[in-house]
Design an enzyme around this catalytic site. Sequence first.
Site, PDB file in Angstrom:
ATOM      1  N   GLU A  50       0.827  -1.208   0.000  1.00 15.14           N
ATOM      2  CA  GLU A  50       0.000   0.000   0.000  1.00 15.14           C
ATOM      3  C   GLU A  50       0.862   1.259   0.000  1.00 15.14           C
ATOM      4  O   GLU A  50       2.083   1.200   0.197  1.00 15.14           O
ATOM      5  CB  GLU A  50      -0.949  -0.041   1.197  1.00 15.14           C
ATOM      6  CG  GLU A  50      -1.907  -1.216   1.099  1.00 15.14           C
ATOM      7  CD  GLU A  50      -2.948  -1.253   2.207  1.00 15.14           C
ATOM      8  OE1 GLU A  50      -2.812  -0.514   3.202  1.00 15.14           O
ATOM      9  OE2 GLU A  50      -3.917  -2.027   2.051  1.00 15.14           O
ATOM     10  N   CYS A  59      -1.946  -4.805  -5.490  1.00 14.77           N
ATOM     11  CA  CYS A  59      -2.470  -6.046  -4.908  1.00 14.77           C
ATOM     12  C   CYS A  59      -1.400  -7.150  -4.906  1.00 14.77           C
ATOM     13  O   CYS A  59      -0.484  -7.152  -5.730  1.00 14.77           O
ATOM     14  CB  CYS A  59      -3.663  -6.546  -5.718  1.00 14.77           C
ATOM     15  SG  CYS A  59      -5.135  -5.527  -5.601  1.00 14.77           S
ATOM     16  N   GLU A  61      -1.682 -10.262  -5.835  1.00 21.26           N
ATOM     17  CA  GLU A  61      -1.688 -11.086  -7.053  1.00 21.26           C
ATOM     18  C   GLU A  61      -0.852 -10.442  -8.140  1.00 21.26           C
ATOM     19  O   GLU A  61      -0.074 -11.088  -8.841  1.00 21.26           O
ATOM     20  CB  GLU A  61      -3.118 -11.287  -7.573  1.00 21.26           C
ATOM     21  CG  GLU A  61      -4.031 -12.028  -6.613  1.00 21.26           C
ATOM     22  CD  GLU A  61      -4.802 -11.096  -5.679  1.00 21.26           C
ATOM     23  OE1 GLU A  61      -4.228 -10.070  -5.244  1.00 21.26           O
ATOM     24  OE2 GLU A  61      -5.960 -11.405  -5.375  1.00 21.26           O
TER      25      GLU A  61
HETATM   26  N1  THU Z   1      -6.029  -6.514  -2.281  1.00 19.28           N
HETATM   27  C1  THU Z   1      -5.208  -7.462  -2.817  1.00 19.28           C
HETATM   28  O1  THU Z   1      -4.011  -7.519  -2.513  1.00 19.28           O
HETATM   29  N2  THU Z   1      -5.748  -8.330  -3.703  1.00 19.28           N
HETATM   30  C2  THU Z   1      -7.046  -8.324  -4.113  1.00 19.28           C
HETATM   31  O2  THU Z   1      -7.414  -9.087  -4.993  1.00 19.28           O
HETATM   32  C3  THU Z   1      -7.987  -7.402  -3.494  1.00 19.28           C
HETATM   33  C4  THU Z   1      -7.427  -6.380  -2.577  1.00 19.28           C
HETATM   34  C5  THU Z   1      -5.450  -5.562  -1.315  1.00 19.28           C
HETATM   35  C6  THU Z   1      -5.404  -4.143  -1.804  1.00 19.28           C
HETATM   36  C7  THU Z   1      -5.350  -3.384  -0.507  1.00 19.28           C
HETATM   37  O3  THU Z   1      -4.005  -3.302  -0.090  1.00 19.28           O
HETATM   38  C8  THU Z   1      -6.126  -4.259   0.467  1.00 19.28           C
HETATM   39  O4  THU Z   1      -6.219  -5.533  -0.142  1.00 19.28           O
HETATM   40  C9  THU Z   1      -7.519  -3.741   0.800  1.00 19.28           C
HETATM   41  O5  THU Z   1      -8.231  -3.466  -0.355  1.00 19.28           O
END
Ligand code: THU
Length: 136
Positions: A50, A59, A61
């Site tokens: 983040e 994210c 993935e």
């Molecule tokens: N997030 C992921 O890492 N993968 C996803 O498929 C959905 C959301 C993360 C983004 C952010 O850092 C946190 O989850 C909350 O949205």
Amino acid sequence: MTTLNPDNDAELIALAVSMCKKAYAPYSAYAVGAAIRTETGNIYGGCNVENASYGLSNCAERTAVFSAVAQGERIITEVAVATEDGGSPCGACRQVLWEFAPKDGSPLRVLMADKNGTLIRETTIVELLPEAFVLR
Ligand code: THU
């Protein structure tokens, strides 16, 4: 659905869980870990990263996919995602995973696990994103 190589799933899920612990998520406090296996048999991990400027966050993935592609990989056969609650990959990550799915029609398997490594759901990228964007 049919599980194609269940013997290897535990390894992939374990990596996703361990990547979850590396998440940099001070704003959402929602840690995500991902692990992908490529057609070469290599596995790559990723976590969410983040930023204070929220929209710059990445994210788990996509971190994993980009790491693999940067090492020359082009085809992903499986992805395991680990979260507190066994959550599902977001739309952006579905599109990015779809880009690197096998081209021979075999599925890109998607495994969703909780923070303990318990498999919550197994599906495929085509089931998650049936009408992906394609640039022709
Ligand atoms: N997030 C992921 O890492 N993968 C996803 O498929 C959905 C959301 C993360 C983004 C952010 O850092 C946190 O989850 C909350 O949205």
